[in-house]
Structures are given as C-alpha cells and as structure tokens.
Design a protein around this motif. Sequence first.
Motif, short mmCIF file in Angstrom:
data_model
loop_
_atom_site.label_atom_id
_atom_site.label_comp_id
_atom_site.label_asym_id
_atom_site.label_seq_id
_atom_site.Cartn_x
_atom_site.Cartn_y
_atom_site.Cartn_z
N ILE A 167 32.89 45.69 54.74
CA ILE A 167 32.79 44.63 55.34
C ILE A 167 33.10 44.67 56.75
O ILE A 167 32.47 43.97 57.46
N LYS A 168 33.93 45.45 57.17
CA LYS A 168 34.18 45.67 58.65
C LYS A 168 33.07 46.41 59.19
O LYS A 168 32.79 45.89 60.40
N SER A 180 36.90 41.10 57.72
CA SER A 180 37.21 42.26 56.57
C SER A 180 38.60 41.78 55.50
O SER A 180 38.74 41.95 54.54
N SER A 181 39.12 40.48 56.16
CA SER A 181 40.11 39.96 55.29
C SER A 181 39.75 39.29 54.25
O SER A 181 40.75 39.00 53.37
N ILE A 182 38.56 39.23 54.10
CA ILE A 182 37.93 38.70 52.52
C ILE A 182 38.67 39.52 51.57
O ILE A 182 38.61 38.90 50.43
N SER A 183 38.75 40.73 51.68
CA SER A 183 39.08 41.44 50.53
C SER A 183 40.41 41.16 50.16
O SER A 183 40.93 41.51 49.18
N LEU A 184 41.19 40.31 51.06
CA LEU A 184 42.46 40.15 50.70
C LEU A 184 42.68 39.08 49.31
O LEU A 184 43.64 39.32 48.55
N PHE A 185 41.75 38.36 49.04
CA PHE A 185 41.80 37.66 47.98
C PHE A 185 41.75 38.22 46.57
O PHE A 185 42.41 38.11 46.02
N SER A 186 40.91 39.27 46.54
CA SER A 186 40.85 40.26 45.23
C SER A 186 42.26 40.99 45.26
O SER A 186 42.79 41.17 44.03
N LEU A 187 42.66 41.27 46.18
CA LEU A 187 44.04 42.17 46.48
C LEU A 187 45.07 41.31 45.64
O LEU A 187 46.13 41.74 44.86
N LEU A 188 45.37 40.15 46.37
CA LEU A 188 46.36 39.29 45.78
C LEU A 188 46.09 39.04 44.32
O LEU A 188 47.24 38.74 43.64
#
Length: 217
Positions: A118-119, A142-150
């Motif tokens: 994403i970055k 790239s912080s979009i990936s945070l949702f799946s991580l949480l």
Amino acid sequence: IFTKFSFFLNRFLGVASSTLITYTVGLSGKRLKLEKIYKDIFAPYSFFTTAVVAFLIIFSDPVLYFYIGPYDQIIETNLIIMLFWSLLIPLYFGGNILIGINKHVNELSKNRFHQSLIKIFGLIVFGLVSPELSISLSYLLSSISLFSLLKLYKKVFINNIWAITNMHLKYFIFNLLVITLLFLTYYFLKLNVFYTGIITLIIYMLLFKRYFLKENL
C-alpha cells in the motif's frame, strides 16, 4: 526532517514490543493474562506518544524554525501529515505477542507485506498527483492495514478493540489540552521554544510518575 520523529517512534515500537516475546512465551490460550500484559505496556507507550505528537502538532512552527530556520510551508504540511500517521503507530503495538505465543504469525507477516505494498502504491499515485506530499501521504494511506491487524488482535488477546482505541484517543485529547495551555504560556510570555520543551518534559515526567508508576491514567 518530517520523517525523523515517525521513524524514531517506529524504532521505539520495535524495541518496546520485542519485550513482549519474552513475557508471552507459553501463554497461548491465556487470553486474560495476555490482554493484561498488553494493556500494562500499551497505556504508558500510548500516553508518551500522544504527548510528543500533540507537542509537535501545536508547536510545529516554532520547532521547525528552531531546528532548520526559515522553511517552506510544504515542510510543515508534511510534518503534520506524518504526525497524524504517528498517532496510529501505537495501535500496531502487540504484534510480537502473536510471535511470542506462536499464533497467526503468517497473518501478521501478510499484514506487514500488505502495508508495504500500500505504501509503494501510495508513493506512485501521490507522486503523480502531489510529489511534495507523496512520502507522507503514502505512509498515512498504509495505515489502512491497521484494521485487519486489530481484528487479528481481537481474535487472540483483545476483548474490546474500541476500549483500546478510546483510551488512546482520550490520551491524545488530554495531551492536546495540556500542550495547548503550555503553548498559550509560551506565546504570551514569549518564551524560548527550547526552554518550553524542557518545562514540558518536566511536567510529563511528573505526570508519568504519578499515573504510570502507580496506576494507569
């Protein structure tokens, strides 16, 4: 200049979260114990991060002038974007718990890989649209990936994701209020930004001692 603090936070995140591997080995399946370890370390880390981010957001102009002298507005814009991305860094905290208990490590690796993709995508797209902001905007994207991580954290050791994000947000709002008062003092008394930073550091050392060496805020 505008990436140094964020990179420092990322490095600090790596050092802080690496200690979780030792604490969590052998705790697979002990959800409540894992969540307690996570919260006990996340709370002071979140408080520290949001305090520094709040300070740099509010004092961005005098800090930049003190650090590099006269500057273009685009540098301050980049700094603000990177600081908002930095606010999300503490929410990545906890990945090494999965490594420590040896669960969902593949999913964790995939998440980090997707974040990098994403970055890169952001760098290409924003580079065509706004080259001056491409680096900072790609990091924020790239912080979009945070949702799946949480979601992954919730599956293993966090019962209430909202409670964690709400605590993080409360720390940020609290620190914004404190730093705003300091900024008003700095502005009206015409203090030097360096000495204001020292005063801020002393205040937060006292706050940290009061709330985190005894109990969480």
